[in-house]
Design an enzyme around this catalytic site. Structure first.
Site, PDB file in Angstrom:
ATOM      1  N   SER A 146      44.273  37.581  36.602  1.00 35.17           N
ATOM      2  CA  SER A 146      44.363  38.080  37.987  1.00 35.17           C
ATOM      3  C   SER A 146      44.736  36.913  38.894  1.00 35.17           C
ATOM      4  O   SER A 146      44.466  35.752  38.546  1.00 35.17           O
ATOM      5  CB  SER A 146      43.004  38.633  38.418  1.00 35.17           C
ATOM      6  OG  SER A 146      42.949  38.818  39.812  1.00 35.17           O
ATOM      7  N   TYR A 160      33.418  38.141  38.103  1.00 35.20           N
ATOM      8  CA  TYR A 160      34.826  38.508  37.924  1.00 35.20           C
ATOM      9  C   TYR A 160      35.724  37.285  38.137  1.00 35.20           C
ATOM     10  O   TYR A 160      36.589  36.996  37.310  1.00 35.20           O
ATOM     11  CB  TYR A 160      35.210  39.638  38.885  1.00 35.20           C
ATOM     12  CG  TYR A 160      36.597  40.200  38.644  1.00 35.20           C
ATOM     13  CD1 TYR A 160      36.832  41.059  37.574  1.00 35.20           C
ATOM     14  CD2 TYR A 160      37.662  39.865  39.474  1.00 35.20           C
ATOM     15  CE1 TYR A 160      38.106  41.574  37.341  1.00 35.20           C
ATOM     16  CE2 TYR A 160      38.936  40.376  39.246  1.00 35.20           C
ATOM     17  CZ  TYR A 160      39.150  41.235  38.181  1.00 35.20           C
ATOM     18  OH  TYR A 160      40.414  41.744  37.946  1.00 35.20           O
TER      19      TYR A 160
END
Ligand SMILES: NC(=O)c1ccc[n+]([C@@H]2O[C@H](COP(=O)([O-])OP(=O)(O)OC[C@H]3O[C@@H](n4cnc5c(N)ncnc54)[C@H](OP(=O)(O)O)[C@@H]3O)[C@@H](O)[C@H]2O)c1
Length: 269
Positions: A146, A160
């Site tokens: 990401s 995350y």
């Protein structure tokens, strides 16, 4: 004269293939002629996708339901692959989700599952599949990380960001090590992407308020990732806005970048 597709005779294993970016990637690889092994928890989705890939792209596809949060999942996947009798030429570590909140906000068991599914399982599958790729002097590994993994931590979604940063650093190191073995390794680092991701983490209503130009489709992200892997790019950030933003953020002093990241994270909470 029949046209030979690039992936003809090759097989890719894609995790998180039942939705979003993983499903889009399965079409992208199948279009190139790859046989596809589909991994995720929802068997009904995988069975439907298998039928679709076979009908639309004329490739072999296999549904292999697995919960990557289970410690035994990578070994069980290896056993199933043995039964299919297909060597794996390409691995896409894509399965993932977010648990919103600071460290104590979710039960430890949920955090442990997330680490297992998004850090340990991709590492294990890579470890287990690499030797055969090296032997055949051909391999493709796409780790779906990401943009968050390229940015300094800003609070919120603590685990995350950490897992995504690990996926990026792991991919970079692997890219360097495996180049000499004919193995391409790319970290795909998308920004906001239309998929089920924000329904799963419960942030859809908030995220929908963000401007449209920030959003990409799963299909465009998947195409960008495949192309980057094909040319052996170390990192792929789809979209000019995100590429420019990341480049600028990386030039800032770390503490200033942390402060900006924290403001953005507060806005997204
Ligand atoms: N969407 C975004 O804005 C965005 C941005 C940057 C990066 N990403 C990354 O892109 C990747 C794909 O996400 P997405 O956006 O396509 O989300 P998605 O539509 O929710 O798809 C996630 C996939 O992961 C699978 N999965 C989740 N937990 C699993 C588990 N324990 N075992 C096996 N499979 C599991 C899901 O399948 P089952 O539920 O059937 O198991 C599903 O196929 C993730 O790694 C995510 O972090 C997404």
């Amino acid at each position: 004269m029949t046209h030979q597709r690039k992936g003809e005779g090759r097989t890719v294993l894609i995790t998180g293939a039942s939705a979003g970016i993983g499903m889009a990637l399965s079409h992208v690889f199948a279009r190139r002629g790859y046989a596809i092994i589909l991994v995720a928890r929802r068997k009904d989705r995988l069975d439907a996708l298998k039928a679709q890939l076979e009908a639309v792209h004329g490739v072999r596809a296999f549904s292999l339901p697995a919960d990557l949060a289970k410690i035994e999942a990578p070994d069980e996947i290896m056993e199933a692959l043995h039964a299919f009798g297909l060597p794996i030429d390409a691995l896409v570590n894509n399965a993932g989700y977010n648990l919103r909140g600071a460290t104590p906000d979710n039960p430890w068991a949920a955090k442990r599952d997330m680490l297992q599914a998004m850090a340990i399982a991709p590492y294990a599958l890579t470890h287990l599949l690499l030797p055969a790729m090296r032997e055949r002097k051909f391999g493709r590994i796409l780790n779906v990380a990401s943009v968050v993994g390229l940015l300094p931590g800003g609070g919120a979604n603590t685990l995350y960001s950490g897992v995504k940063a690990m996926q990026v650093a792991f991919s970079e190191a692997l890219h360097i090590d495996e180049r000499k073995h004919g193995i391409h390794v790319t970290a795909l680092c998308p920004g906001l992407t239309y998929s089920e991701f924000h329904d799963v983490d419960g942030s859809r209503a908030q995220m929908q308020k963000l401007p449209k130009f920030l959003w990409h489709t799963s299909e465009s992200v998947a195409e960008a990732g495949y192309a980057a892997l094909d040319r052996n790019a170390m990192i792929c950030v789809p979209g000019l806005f995100y590429r420019t933003g990341i480049a600028a953020a990386r030039m800032l002093p770390r503490r200033l970048a942390n402060r900006i990241a924290a403001r953005i994270a507060r806005g997204a909470r």
